[in-house]
Design an enzyme around this catalytic site. Structure first.
Site, PDB file in Angstrom:
ATOM      1  N   GLY A  13       0.817  -1.211   0.000  1.00  0.00           N
ATOM      2  CA  GLY A  13       0.000   0.000   0.000  1.00  0.00           C
ATOM      3  C   GLY A  13       0.848   1.257   0.000  1.00  0.00           C
ATOM      4  O   GLY A  13       0.490   2.261   0.632  1.00  0.00           O
ATOM      5  N   VAL A  61      -3.244  -7.392  -2.163  1.00  0.00           N
ATOM      6  CA  VAL A  61      -2.953  -8.164  -0.952  1.00  0.00           C
ATOM      7  C   VAL A  61      -4.087  -9.104  -0.568  1.00  0.00           C
ATOM      8  O   VAL A  61      -3.890 -10.010   0.249  1.00  0.00           O
ATOM      9  CB  VAL A  61      -2.603  -7.249   0.239  1.00  0.00           C
ATOM     10  CG1 VAL A  61      -1.334  -6.469  -0.030  1.00  0.00           C
ATOM     11  CG2 VAL A  61      -3.763  -6.331   0.610  1.00  0.00           C
ATOM     12  N   ASN A  87       1.264  -2.444   5.341  1.00  0.00           N
ATOM     13  CA  ASN A  87       0.598  -1.155   5.495  1.00  0.00           C
ATOM     14  C   ASN A  87      -0.738  -1.061   4.762  1.00  0.00           C
ATOM     15  O   ASN A  87      -1.584  -0.258   5.142  1.00  0.00           O
ATOM     16  CB  ASN A  87       1.531  -0.049   4.998  1.00  0.00           C
ATOM     17  CG  ASN A  87       0.818   1.274   4.815  1.00  0.00           C
ATOM     18  OD1 ASN A  87       0.566   1.989   5.772  1.00  0.00           O
ATOM     19  ND2 ASN A  87       0.484   1.611   3.574  1.00  0.00           N
ATOM     20  N   SER A 139      -4.001   0.032  13.981  1.00  0.00           N
ATOM     21  CA  SER A 139      -4.661   1.314  14.211  1.00  0.00           C
ATOM     22  C   SER A 139      -5.049   1.395  15.678  1.00  0.00           C
ATOM     23  O   SER A 139      -5.329   0.372  16.311  1.00  0.00           O
ATOM     24  CB  SER A 139      -5.918   1.435  13.343  1.00  0.00           C
ATOM     25  OG  SER A 139      -6.693   2.564  13.727  1.00  0.00           O
ATOM     26  N   TYR A 152     -13.630  -2.386  10.886  1.00  0.00           N
ATOM     27  CA  TYR A 152     -12.234  -1.959  10.759  1.00  0.00           C
ATOM     28  C   TYR A 152     -11.498  -2.156  12.083  1.00  0.00           C
ATOM     29  O   TYR A 152     -10.375  -2.667  12.121  1.00  0.00           O
ATOM     30  CB  TYR A 152     -12.205  -0.497  10.341  1.00  0.00           C
ATOM     31  CG  TYR A 152     -10.843   0.120  10.175  1.00  0.00           C
ATOM     32  CD1 TYR A 152     -10.087  -0.092   9.026  1.00  0.00           C
ATOM     33  CD2 TYR A 152     -10.321   0.966  11.157  1.00  0.00           C
ATOM     34  CE1 TYR A 152      -8.848   0.504   8.859  1.00  0.00           C
ATOM     35  CE2 TYR A 152      -9.080   1.568  11.001  1.00  0.00           C
ATOM     36  CZ  TYR A 152      -8.349   1.335   9.849  1.00  0.00           C
ATOM     37  OH  TYR A 152      -7.113   1.927   9.693  1.00  0.00           O
ATOM     38  N   ALA A 154     -12.250  -4.255  14.404  1.00  0.00           N
ATOM     39  CA  ALA A 154     -12.100  -5.697  14.605  1.00  0.00           C
ATOM     40  C   ALA A 154     -10.922  -6.240  13.802  1.00  0.00           C
ATOM     41  O   ALA A 154     -10.128  -7.045  14.303  1.00  0.00           O
ATOM     42  CB  ALA A 154     -13.386  -6.419  14.209  1.00  0.00           C
ATOM     43  N   LYS A 156      -8.278  -4.550  12.676  1.00  0.00           N
ATOM     44  CA  LYS A 156      -7.024  -4.029  13.194  1.00  0.00           C
ATOM     45  C   LYS A 156      -6.690  -4.639  14.562  1.00  0.00           C
ATOM     46  O   LYS A 156      -5.508  -4.870  14.875  1.00  0.00           O
ATOM     47  CB  LYS A 156      -7.085  -2.503  13.288  1.00  0.00           C
ATOM     48  CG  LYS A 156      -7.154  -1.804  11.933  1.00  0.00           C
ATOM     49  CD  LYS A 156      -5.920  -2.081  11.072  1.00  0.00           C
ATOM     50  CE  LYS A 156      -5.851  -1.178   9.850  1.00  0.00           C
ATOM     51  NZ  LYS A 156      -4.659  -1.407   9.023  1.00  0.00           N
TER      52      LYS A 156
END
Length: 248
Positions: A13, A61, A87, A139, A152, A154, A156
């Site tokens: 990324g 990915v 990333n 994050s 998101y 969850a 991370k």
């Protein structure tokens, strides 16, 4: 001599935002950077700007085959992989009850499965070398939660737990695995997320003790340290880079 001289680093990324900032920092520290992104033009543009032997490759990915092909190309051409920075990420902010299952799948596929795919493809090379540095970008949403980012968070949070377990499994092979957790950052992704809420950035800036969003270089410095031998006795750790928004 810079900290990452002669190291080969893959950054996913890395076509824009935080990933680009990380790629630029690792290159400045002496690494040959493999810039990967789902947007091939962006990956090649960043690699060209870095110069040296850095290369830009298109990688999705979410696809094990795409990741495997990239790693095979890197090891076949450059001979080794010393640093992997996971990333690549994506999010769509909305209340959980209003969210769509298709968006769940995309968030988990990019953020969580993307990290799993890259680690599974790269780690055998690092094990064979008896050396490697993995830095996963999670994050603070995964540490403390974030309204409108349930799935998101969850995903991370899964990366944070995965990092700790992988660090235990890889320690015997002299491979360090650590996690960096950004707070709100001034990136194209945040701009996209906040397009429908022009007050979002100002509200975040008021909440952050340093009174500004993170810049890509703020995250890049932390990643470069963890990717270097200066962090040789650090593994399984989660580092928040949030301007004091979250403290532990």
């Amino acid at each position: 001599m810079t900290r990452l001289d002669k190291k080969i680093a893959i950054v996913t990324g890395a076509g824009r935002g935080i990933g680009r900032g990380i790629a630029e920092k690792l290159a400045a520290e002496g690494a040959t950077v493999v810039v990967t992104d789902v947007n091939e033009d962006s990956a090649r543009e960043v690699a060209g700007a870095l110069g040296g032997d850095s290369v830009g490759l298109r990688v999705d990915v979410t696809s094990r085959e795409s990741v495997r092909a990239m790693v095979d190309e890197v090891t076949g051409t450059l001979g080794r992989v010393d640093v992997l920075v996971n990333n690549a990420g994506w999010d769509k902010v909305q209340p959980f009850l209003a969210s769509d299952e298709a968006d769940w799948d995309r968030v988990i596929a990019i953020n969580l499965y993307g990290t799993l795919h890259c680690c599974k493809a790269v780690l055998p090379t690092m094990v064979e070398q008896g050396y490697g540095k993995v830095v996963n970008i999670a994050s603070d949403a995964g540490r403390v939660g974030s309204s409108g980012e349930a799935v998101y968070s969850a995903a991370k949070g899964g990366i944070i737990a995965f990092t700790k377990t992988l660090a235990r499994e890889m320690a015997r092979n002299q491979i360090n695995v650590n996690c960096v957790c950004p707070g709100p950052a001034d990136t194209p992704l945040l701009a996209e997320i906040g397009a429908e809420n022009p007050n979002l950035t100002k509200a975040l800036e008021r909440a952050i003790p340093f009174r500004r969003l993170a810049r890509p270089d703020d995250l890049a410095g932390a990643v470069a340290f963890l990717a270097s031998d200066e962090a040789g006795y650090i593994t399984g750790q989660t580092l928040s880079v949030s301007g004091g928004l979250t403290m532990s």
